[in-house]
Write a protein that holds these residues in place. Structure first.
Motif, mmCIF file in Angstrom:
data_model
loop_
_atom_site.group_PDB
_atom_site.id
_atom_site.type_symbol
_atom_site.label_atom_id
_atom_site.label_comp_id
_atom_site.label_asym_id
_atom_site.label_seq_id
_atom_site.Cartn_x
_atom_site.Cartn_y
_atom_site.Cartn_z
ATOM 1 N N PRO A 22 1.737 -16.093 4.813
ATOM 2 C CA PRO A 22 0.518 -15.134 5.395
ATOM 3 C C PRO A 22 -0.786 -14.615 4.428
ATOM 4 C CG PRO A 22 2.774 -14.438 5.966
ATOM 5 C CD PRO A 22 2.740 -15.343 5.025
ATOM 6 N N THR B 97 -4.045 -5.964 20.051
ATOM 7 C CA THR B 97 -3.404 -7.135 20.948
ATOM 8 C C THR B 97 -4.386 -8.080 21.639
ATOM 9 O OG1 THR B 97 -1.312 -6.014 21.235
ATOM 10 C CG2 THR B 97 -1.781 -8.004 22.503
ATOM 11 N N ASN C 272 -3.205 -4.135 8.702
ATOM 12 C CA ASN C 272 -1.812 -4.206 8.368
ATOM 13 C C ASN C 272 -1.679 -2.982 7.136
ATOM 14 O OD1 ASN C 272 -1.135 -6.344 9.953
ATOM 15 N ND2 ASN C 272 -1.722 -7.827 8.467
ATOM 16 N N GLY D 98 -0.874 -11.225 7.648
ATOM 17 C CA GLY D 98 -0.436 -12.089 8.744
ATOM 18 C C GLY D 98 -1.091 -11.304 10.002
ATOM 19 N N LEU D 99 -0.864 -11.838 11.259
ATOM 20 C CA LEU D 99 -1.654 -11.519 12.256
ATOM 21 C C LEU D 99 -0.753 -10.695 13.109
ATOM 22 C CD1 LEU D 99 -2.733 -15.006 13.815
ATOM 23 C CD2 LEU D 99 -4.288 -13.191 12.300
ATOM 24 N N ARG D 100 -0.772 -9.317 13.047
ATOM 25 C CA ARG D 100 -0.336 -8.249 13.545
ATOM 26 C C ARG D 100 -0.998 -7.389 14.630
ATOM 27 N NH1 ARG D 100 2.570 -11.528 11.569
ATOM 28 N NH2 ARG D 100 4.142 -11.304 10.141
ATOM 29 N N ALA D 101 -0.313 -6.806 15.451
ATOM 30 C CA ALA D 101 -0.926 -5.707 16.382
ATOM 31 C C ALA D 101 -0.097 -4.722 16.747
ATOM 32 C CB ALA D 101 -1.397 -6.545 17.572
ATOM 33 N N SER D 102 -0.592 -3.374 16.700
ATOM 34 C CA SER D 102 0.152 -2.332 16.896
ATOM 35 C C SER D 102 -0.476 -1.364 18.125
ATOM 36 C CB SER D 102 0.543 -1.342 15.687
ATOM 37 O OG SER D 102 -1.159 -1.081 15.043
ATOM 38 N N GLU E 145 1.359 -5.918 3.578
ATOM 39 C CA GLU E 145 1.812 -6.652 4.531
ATOM 40 C C GLU E 145 0.593 -7.621 4.975
ATOM 41 O OE1 GLU E 145 3.628 -4.685 7.858
ATOM 42 O OE2 GLU E 145 4.898 -3.557 6.751
ATOM 43 N N THR F 120 -9.644 -4.470 15.712
ATOM 44 C CA THR F 120 -8.396 -5.113 15.067
ATOM 45 C C THR F 120 -7.403 -3.984 14.472
ATOM 46 O OG1 THR F 120 -7.425 -6.891 14.096
ATOM 47 C CG2 THR F 120 -9.340 -5.748 12.864
ATOM 48 N N ASP F 121 -6.376 -4.298 14.372
ATOM 49 C CA ASP F 121 -5.328 -3.370 13.963
ATOM 50 C C ASP F 121 -5.308 -3.920 12.091
ATOM 51 O OD1 ASP F 121 -4.750 -1.931 16.020
ATOM 52 O OD2 ASP F 121 -3.331 -3.510 16.596
ATOM 53 N N ASP G 80 -0.006 -18.192 8.893
ATOM 54 C CA ASP G 80 0.568 -16.912 9.626
ATOM 55 C C ASP G 80 2.426 -16.932 9.626
ATOM 56 O OD1 ASP G 80 0.497 -14.451 11.056
ATOM 57 O OD2 ASP G 80 1.282 -15.362 12.634
#
Length: 264
Positions: A193, A134, A119, A125-129, A123, A116-117, A189
């Motif tokens: 978050p 993803t 944050n 929440g559910l974020r992907a870089s 920051e 997983t990525d 989210d």
């Protein structure tokens, strides 16, 4: 023991206590999974139980332990599916639930290979870089929804299964807990978050709790010498005897024909 099927193929017959063994393995898996989670929360980099997703535990110097834990969750899920598949009558409801449960287990195993990525500081929440991040979010979401749908279907099956009907209220309550947690993940989210980790763990509590409670009931049913356990054991023995007797009848046909040919 080897039993010959009606099509003439040989297949291994599972021992009578196979359901109990699978159920026990799933229960042990649940306990180990929770304990590993608790230990990892106490190790650096000390992710927050309230704001950080559980998958973050797989990133860091001890992340490999969490990856093994994901594989362990897949294993206990498959053991639970095997135990459920060996109890009570086979129905479409149970069949659909078991398929979804296997999908959930496969998703858990895949998480071990999709980091997983994390944050940036401050920051949430559910974020992907990255692509892996993803895919991790997609697979994790699919796994949660598949598990929730599987348990909803299997809870309906429990209600119609005499051996396990008594745990229907507890199973239904745990499905509600899992659903509330999954809904909380989406709401947190979107609106708050910093509560994402807590909502996810509520969902996990419902999922793991359901697996433990149902497997405990299966283990008790298959161990109990009372009417329920005796009926289940008789049903299993009857299936094996029917298969064996069916094969014996099929094998006797050519023998009878041969005797008639000789006498003629």
């Amino acid at each position: 023991m080897i039993v010959r099927g009606r099509a003439g193929r040989f297949r291994p017959a599972l021992p009578p206590d196979a359901a109990r063994r699978f159920a026990t393995a799933a229960m042990v898996g649940v306990v180990v999974y929770v304990l590993v989670d608790v230990v990892l929360q106490c190790l650096p980099p000390h992710y927050s139980v309230v704001s950080d997703a559980e998958s973050n535990l797989a990133v860091g110097p001890f992340g490999w332990i969490m990856n093994l834990n994901f594989l362990g969750r897949a294993g206990l899920t498959l053991c639970a599916a095997a135990a459920i598949g060996l109890v009570g009558p086979p129905t479409r409801l149970r069949g659909a639930g078991l398929v979804l449960l296997i999908v959930a287990g496969a998703c858990s195993a895949a998480l071990a290979f999709l980091p997983t990525d994390i944050n940036p500081a401050g920051e949430f929440g559910l974020r992907a870089s990255t692509l892996a991040g993803t895919l991790h979010l997609i697979v994790a979401s699919l796994g949660f929804f598949a598990a929730l749908a599987a348990f909803a279907l299997l809870t309906g099956w429990l209600r119609a299964t005499p051996e396990l009907r008594r745990i229907y209220p507890a199973a239904l309550a745990l499905v509600a807990v899992a659903a509330a947690g999954l809904l909380g993940v989406g709401l947190s989210d979107r609106f708050e978050p910093t509560l994402l980790g807590l909502a996810e763990r509520v969902c996990l509590a419902g999922i793991l709790g359901w697996a433990f409670v149902v497997c405990a009931a299966i283990r008790r049913t298959m161990t109990d010498p009372g009417p329920a356990g005796a009926d289940q054991g008789s049903a299993n023995a009857s299936q094996v005897e029917t298969s064996v007797s069916g094969d014996s009848d099929m094998e006797s046909i050519p023998s009878a024909a041969s005797q008639r040919a000789k006498s003629g």
